[in-house]
Enzyme design. Sequence first.
Site, PDB file in Angstrom:
ATOM      1  N   CYS A   1       0.703  -1.296   0.092  1.00 30.81           N
ATOM      2  CA  CYS A   1      -0.085   0.079   0.163  1.00 30.81           C
ATOM      3  C   CYS A   1       0.998   1.159  -0.110  1.00 30.81           C
ATOM      4  O   CYS A   1       1.592   1.550  -0.954  1.00 30.81           O
ATOM      5  CB  CYS A   1      -1.019  -0.102   1.176  1.00 30.81           C
ATOM      6  SG  CYS A   1      -2.187   1.236   1.127  1.00 30.81           S
TER       7      CYS A   1
ATOM      8  N   HIS B   1      -3.919  -4.799  -0.324  1.00 31.85           N
ATOM      9  CA  HIS B   1      -3.604  -5.201   1.057  1.00 31.85           C
ATOM     10  C   HIS B   1      -3.465  -6.684   0.754  1.00 31.85           C
ATOM     11  O   HIS B   1      -4.282  -7.375   1.021  1.00 31.85           O
ATOM     12  CB  HIS B   1      -4.466  -4.784   1.976  1.00 31.85           C
ATOM     13  CG  HIS B   1      -4.292  -3.275   2.380  1.00 31.85           C
ATOM     14  ND1 HIS B   1      -3.334  -3.011   3.363  1.00 31.85           N
ATOM     15  CD2 HIS B   1      -4.768  -2.217   1.801  1.00 31.85           C
ATOM     16  CE1 HIS B   1      -3.500  -1.522   3.499  1.00 31.85           C
ATOM     17  NE2 HIS B   1      -4.169  -1.184   2.603  1.00 31.85           N
TER      18      HIS B   1
ATOM     19  N   GLU C   1      -2.223  -8.818   2.792  1.00 31.64           N
ATOM     20  CA  GLU C   1      -2.565  -9.461   4.187  1.00 31.64           C
ATOM     21  C   GLU C   1      -3.995  -9.321   4.404  1.00 31.64           C
ATOM     22  O   GLU C   1      -4.387 -10.209   5.373  1.00 31.64           O
ATOM     23  CB  GLU C   1      -1.952  -8.585   5.116  1.00 31.64           C
ATOM     24  CG  GLU C   1      -2.281  -7.344   5.534  1.00 31.64           C
ATOM     25  CD  GLU C   1      -1.951  -6.176   4.572  1.00 31.64           C
ATOM     26  OE1 GLU C   1      -1.496  -6.321   3.660  1.00 31.64           O
ATOM     27  OE2 GLU C   1      -2.259  -4.870   4.958  1.00 31.64           O
TER      28      GLU C   1
END
Lengths: 252, 197
Positions: free
Chosen positions: B76, B179, B181
């Site tokens: 990001c 993102h 994650e």
Amino acid sequence: MLAKRIIPCLDIKNGRTVKGVNFENLRDAGDPVELAKRYADEGADELVLLDISASLEARETIYDLVRKVGEQINIPYAVGGGITSVAQTYKLLRNGAEKVSVNSAAVRQPQLVSDIANEYGTQCIVVAIDARKVGEEWIVHTHGGTKPTEIELFSWAKHVQDLGAGEILFTSMDHDGTKNGFAVKALRKMNEELSIPVIASGGAGSKEHFKDVFKEGKADAALAASVFHFGEIPVPDLKDYLSDNDINVRRT
Amino acid sequence: MVAIIDYDAGNTCSVMNALRRLDADFMLTNDKESILSADKVLFPGVGHATQAMNALKSKGLDEVITAVKNPLLGICIGMQLMCDFSVEGNTRCLGIVDAIVQKFVPLNHDEFQKVPHMGWNGIVHSGDALFTDVAESSYVYYVHSYFVESNECTIAETDYNHPYAAAIKKDNFYGVQFHAEKSGKVGEQILQNFLNL
């Protein structure tokens, strides 16, 4: 193309998921961590955890819960309920939440929206708005929908956008719990007036309602609770249905 | 050992949770030696470009990051800070990748042009090792108002109003705008691919 999002909402009271009708008559819907994991595995796009505990002591337990949910799931989630400060926001983000949702506190103290946006970015601040139609006007209510204000819905939504909200979560109290469909007309108006995403909430009862809220209401995301918790509409079935109806959704 | 760069501008919690789910050994650190000696470096971040750059500089981490020789992944704003310049606060960034970070322009009356670009969108990738076993048009999770223009280091693109760089690669430096994650199984695959580099 950006996918329309399906967001199960977990109302949390004293560490358990509960669900009521028109904000009342709460019924137990299970362990929030298990439920969150199930939704993530089933292909939900995001989750909202809403703490509706009445006492401050019970509210402290939300941090622990937020952390446990974050350990389990690989999709984003927002946390709301009783957030009144930048410090609380920090604690929730540090425990794994992507976003916080503020409601009554934003009405009481609009500066909170810009404070959070300035500190952590607009992407992490969702402003939740509960409103119902009074005569011809949509009026914002606070404190879980129990207290009417004198604020008109659309001007309020525009105002919080200007203050730095990254997203609006609009619940129609007239539709919430009825399972008769979302407030499609009001949502369409809101979506046409705002430049930030809008999550539609209140009234989901069938797969058609989701189709309508995306096609007619132009919502970016749709939130529901009981239809998911009690297995009435499995998330994978809903996504199949929306996809068959030419609505772009994420398939897993 | 994976070093996650700690500079008070990241949602490091989500990244740590993702690495735990992948059974990876990691440490959250702002120590120069630990970062330079790590097998892999993760450079996450959310927030404002100017503040993030200031936070890096105040800890001397700007010079540490550019000196990393092992694979580094910016996520990001981490990816954005790897570029030359961001129009967010007119911020001079790390200059690893020759690209400018621009702002999305919101257009009303069209639900696909809202800003921030928030939600799940598809990626088209060029087959880089970072995307091993990632199907074309897989969905990943985005939340951002600024984007890296497509450039010669682009290894994946996403279309939002126009195509832009979803992922970049320059030598040992990788960046993803989404993102990873929080991008479900697809994101876990991409993180695992990075760990496998």
